[in-house]
Enzyme design. Sequence first.
Site, mmCIF file in Angstrom:
data_model
loop_
_atom_site.group_PDB
_atom_site.id
_atom_site.type_symbol
_atom_site.label_atom_id
_atom_site.label_comp_id
_atom_site.label_asym_id
_atom_site.label_seq_id
_atom_site.Cartn_x
_atom_site.Cartn_y
_atom_site.Cartn_z
ATOM 1 N N LEU A 53 36.032 74.671 81.484
ATOM 2 C CA LEU A 53 37.392 74.839 80.961
ATOM 3 C C LEU A 53 37.355 76.017 80.004
ATOM 4 C CD1 LEU A 53 39.150 71.520 79.809
ATOM 5 C CD2 LEU A 53 40.014 73.210 81.430
ATOM 6 N N ASP A 54 38.281 76.965 80.155
ATOM 7 C CA ASP A 54 38.333 78.123 79.259
ATOM 8 C C ASP A 54 38.540 77.680 77.808
ATOM 9 O OD1 ASP A 54 38.039 79.891 81.325
ATOM 10 O OD2 ASP A 54 40.164 80.362 81.521
ATOM 11 N N PRO A 55 38.074 78.474 76.850
ATOM 12 C CA PRO A 55 38.332 78.152 75.435
ATOM 13 C C PRO A 55 39.823 77.995 75.114
ATOM 14 C CG PRO A 55 36.635 79.834 75.590
ATOM 15 C CD PRO A 55 37.156 79.632 76.982
#
Length: 239
Positions: A53-55
């Site tokens: 999951l992207d930041p």
Amino acid sequence: MINYSAEAFQQGQILLIDKPLHWSSFQAVNKIKWLLKKELGLKKIKVGHAGTLDPLASGLLIICTGKSTKQISELQGQIKEYTGTIQVGATTPSYDLETEIDQTYPIEHITENLLEEVRLQFIGNLEQRPPIFSAIKKDGKRLYEHARKGEEVEINTRPITIYGCEFTQVSLPNIDFKVTCSKGTYIRSLAYDIGLALKSGGHLTSLRRTKIGDYTIENALSLEEFETNIKAQASTEEA
């Protein structure tokens, strides 16, 4: 139900974690690993996640421990569900808020009929071009490395499947959505492509993963809750 004993984590457990905004998936995994070592005295333990999951995204992150890390490939292939917001009328190089707006477009022509027409275009088997700001490798370097140096790179499209795409609330320039999709789908690219199809521009302003296969965000723990629980277990064992 999580068993917080050291033996259970070694044998293998699947943890559902609600990853906070601005944390990388790697940071979340490291936090869990550190807690297992510090609180339960596990000197060596395998810990990994089943899908990044992207930041700038929050939500469901599946973390596997011990022998359950063997299930990571299978879990990564599960259908995923996301909710979020697309802002139309503007684009960014990263397709999200990581970079500044580079161009703006009119939105006055966007009607309910056009929105419905476009929504239906994004259901089924599609070819999607990943964003230049991604970790995919090209010529031995991550795409985002090329992007940050201003290098132009040809990015091939990839086959994906969108099982469901709903616009849950429209208050232009913002479109809230819920999407169910296959592994490898970039929701940032979807936001950009929807903007193009609306004859405008679009970028992602929020994203939350709510489901992976049969695992849901409702059953996930925050990192703080996990830490509290594992410390309580450690105290019990000491007593």
